[in-house]
Motif scaffolding. Structure first.
Motif, PDB file in Angstrom:
ATOM      1  N   PHE A 145       0.851  -1.190   0.000  1.00 33.14           N
ATOM      2  CA  PHE A 145       0.000   0.000   0.000  1.00 33.14           C
ATOM      3  C   PHE A 145       0.886   1.239   0.000  1.00 33.14           C
ATOM      4  O   PHE A 145       2.017   1.205   0.502  1.00 33.14           O
ATOM      5  CB  PHE A 145      -0.886   0.043   1.249  1.00 33.14           C
ATOM      6  CG  PHE A 145      -1.896  -1.052   1.311  1.00 33.14           C
ATOM      7  CD1 PHE A 145      -3.087  -0.967   0.609  1.00 33.14           C
ATOM      8  CD2 PHE A 145      -1.673  -2.176   2.079  1.00 33.14           C
ATOM      9  CE1 PHE A 145      -4.026  -1.977   0.664  1.00 33.14           C
ATOM     10  CE2 PHE A 145      -2.603  -3.192   2.163  1.00 33.14           C
ATOM     11  CZ  PHE A 145      -3.781  -3.096   1.447  1.00 33.14           C
ATOM     12  N   PHE A 146       0.343   2.341  -0.492  1.00 38.33           N
ATOM     13  CA  PHE A 146       1.088   3.589  -0.563  1.00 38.33           C
ATOM     14  C   PHE A 146       0.330   4.729   0.115  1.00 38.33           C
ATOM     15  O   PHE A 146      -0.887   4.673   0.273  1.00 38.33           O
ATOM     16  CB  PHE A 146       1.356   3.965  -2.032  1.00 38.33           C
ATOM     17  CG  PHE A 146       2.234   2.977  -2.734  1.00 38.33           C
ATOM     18  CD1 PHE A 146       3.617   3.063  -2.656  1.00 38.33           C
ATOM     19  CD2 PHE A 146       1.684   1.937  -3.469  1.00 38.33           C
ATOM     20  CE1 PHE A 146       4.426   2.143  -3.291  1.00 38.33           C
ATOM     21  CE2 PHE A 146       2.486   1.015  -4.115  1.00 38.33           C
ATOM     22  CZ  PHE A 146       3.868   1.126  -4.028  1.00 38.33           C
ATOM     23  N   ASN A 147       1.078   5.754   0.500  1.00 33.57           N
ATOM     24  CA  ASN A 147       0.567   7.025   1.012  1.00 33.57           C
ATOM     25  C   ASN A 147      -0.319   6.852   2.248  1.00 33.57           C
ATOM     26  O   ASN A 147       0.040   6.148   3.171  1.00 33.57           O
ATOM     27  CB  ASN A 147      -0.108   7.809  -0.108  1.00 33.57           C
ATOM     28  CG  ASN A 147       0.861   8.052  -1.259  1.00 33.57           C
ATOM     29  OD1 ASN A 147       2.010   8.379  -1.021  1.00 33.57           O
ATOM     30  ND2 ASN A 147       0.400   7.873  -2.480  1.00 33.57           N
ATOM     31  N   ARG A 148      -1.465   7.496   2.285  1.00 34.03           N
ATOM     32  CA  ARG A 148      -2.305   7.502   3.494  1.00 34.03           C
ATOM     33  C   ARG A 148      -2.798   6.101   3.851  1.00 34.03           C
ATOM     34  O   ARG A 148      -2.865   5.752   5.038  1.00 34.03           O
ATOM     35  CB  ARG A 148      -3.482   8.465   3.311  1.00 34.03           C
ATOM     36  CG  ARG A 148      -4.372   8.565   4.521  1.00 34.03           C
ATOM     37  CD  ARG A 148      -3.647   9.162   5.722  1.00 34.03           C
ATOM     38  NE  ARG A 148      -4.496   9.061   6.900  1.00 34.03           N
ATOM     39  CZ  ARG A 148      -4.078   8.658   8.086  1.00 34.03           C
ATOM     40  NH1 ARG A 148      -2.816   8.346   8.282  1.00 34.03           N
ATOM     41  NH2 ARG A 148      -4.920   8.591   9.093  1.00 34.03           N
ATOM     42  N   THR A 149      -3.141   5.305   2.859  1.00 29.26           N
ATOM     43  CA  THR A 149      -3.586   3.934   3.151  1.00 29.26           C
ATOM     44  C   THR A 149      -2.468   3.163   3.844  1.00 29.26           C
ATOM     45  O   THR A 149      -2.721   2.401   4.784  1.00 29.26           O
ATOM     46  CB  THR A 149      -4.031   3.211   1.867  1.00 29.26           C
ATOM     47  OG1 THR A 149      -5.009   4.011   1.203  1.00 29.26           O
ATOM     48  CG2 THR A 149      -4.618   1.854   2.178  1.00 29.26           C
ATOM     49  N   ALA A 150      -1.230   3.370   3.423  1.00 28.45           N
ATOM     50  CA  ALA A 150      -0.090   2.706   4.062  1.00 28.45           C
ATOM     51  C   ALA A 150       0.049   3.137   5.517  1.00 28.45           C
ATOM     52  O   ALA A 150       0.339   2.317   6.398  1.00 28.45           O
ATOM     53  CB  ALA A 150       1.194   3.024   3.297  1.00 28.45           C
ATOM     54  N   GLU A 151      -0.170   4.414   5.797  1.00 25.26           N
ATOM     55  CA  GLU A 151      -0.092   4.897   7.173  1.00 25.26           C
ATOM     56  C   GLU A 151      -1.175   4.269   8.040  1.00 25.26           C
ATOM     57  O   GLU A 151      -0.917   3.867   9.179  1.00 25.26           O
ATOM     58  CB  GLU A 151      -0.217   6.421   7.195  1.00 25.26           C
ATOM     59  CG  GLU A 151       0.980   7.117   6.576  1.00 25.26           C
ATOM     60  CD  GLU A 151       0.779   8.616   6.429  1.00 25.26           C
ATOM     61  OE1 GLU A 151      -0.343   9.110   6.699  1.00 25.26           O
ATOM     62  OE2 GLU A 151       1.748   9.300   6.057  1.00 25.26           O
ATOM     63  N   VAL A 152      -2.388   4.149   7.517  1.00 27.77           N
ATOM     64  CA  VAL A 152      -3.498   3.535   8.259  1.00 27.77           C
ATOM     65  C   VAL A 152      -3.194   2.064   8.535  1.00 27.77           C
ATOM     66  O   VAL A 152      -3.389   1.574   9.654  1.00 27.77           O
ATOM     67  CB  VAL A 152      -4.829   3.692   7.484  1.00 27.77           C
ATOM     68  CG1 VAL A 152      -5.932   2.852   8.109  1.00 27.77           C
ATOM     69  CG2 VAL A 152      -5.228   5.157   7.421  1.00 27.77           C
ATOM     70  N   VAL A 153      -2.691   1.364   7.536  1.00 31.23           N
ATOM     71  CA  VAL A 153      -2.331  -0.050   7.700  1.00 31.23           C
ATOM     72  C   VAL A 153      -1.299  -0.204   8.812  1.00 31.23           C
ATOM     73  O   VAL A 153      -1.433  -1.055   9.699  1.00 31.23           O
ATOM     74  CB  VAL A 153      -1.796  -0.627   6.364  1.00 31.23           C
ATOM     75  CG1 VAL A 153      -1.067  -1.938   6.578  1.00 31.23           C
ATOM     76  CG2 VAL A 153      -2.940  -0.811   5.379  1.00 31.23           C
TER      77      VAL A 153
END
Length: 129
Positions: free
Chosen positions: A58-66
């Motif tokens: 995942f990249f960007n904001r989705t990666a941070e949430v994960v």
């Protein structure tokens, strides 16, 4: 003729997410998802489980949430596309990795509690009301 590269998975994380950041401070999260298929052996009638492992990025904001909310064992729904990367290792051998580039993600199951977040070192966010 049109083509389609689309993957849909529901499974559980096999380990905590690995999150890293690019020089431009863009988040990249990598997870491993286990999907299990249950079938019955025709000859013996025994129940048989087959587990497949999937690498998802995942990249960007989705990666941070994960990285913030998911942990080993967390149930997850993922949509994305399959991508194969090729590189050469230090011995000059060609290496390949097949991964899913996640475009959509839905956490399944219960929300992490404040106790779970403290144990992981993150603080849960409050929803704006």
């Amino acid at each position: 003729m049109p083509s389609l590269n689309r993957v849909t998975l529901i499974g559980h994380l096999g380990a905590d997410p690995e999150v890293r950041y690019t020089q431009n401070r863009e988040a990249i999260a990598t997870i491993r998802i286990a999907t299990t298929e249950i079938s019955k052996d025709k000859s013996s009638g025994e129940r048989k489980e087959t587990t497949e492992w999937h690498r998802v990025v995942f990249f960007n904001r989705t990666a941070e949430v994960v990285g913030e909310y998911l942990r080993k064992g967390s149930p997850i729904y993922v949509e994305g596309r399959i991508q194969t990367r090729k590189w050469q290792d230090s011995a000059g051998q060609d290496r390949y990795v097949v991964e899913i580039i996640g475009s959509e993600m839905q956490m399944l199951g219960a929300r992490p509690s404040a106790k779970d977040a403290k144990a992981s070192g993150s603080v849960p966010r409050r929803a704006d009301t």
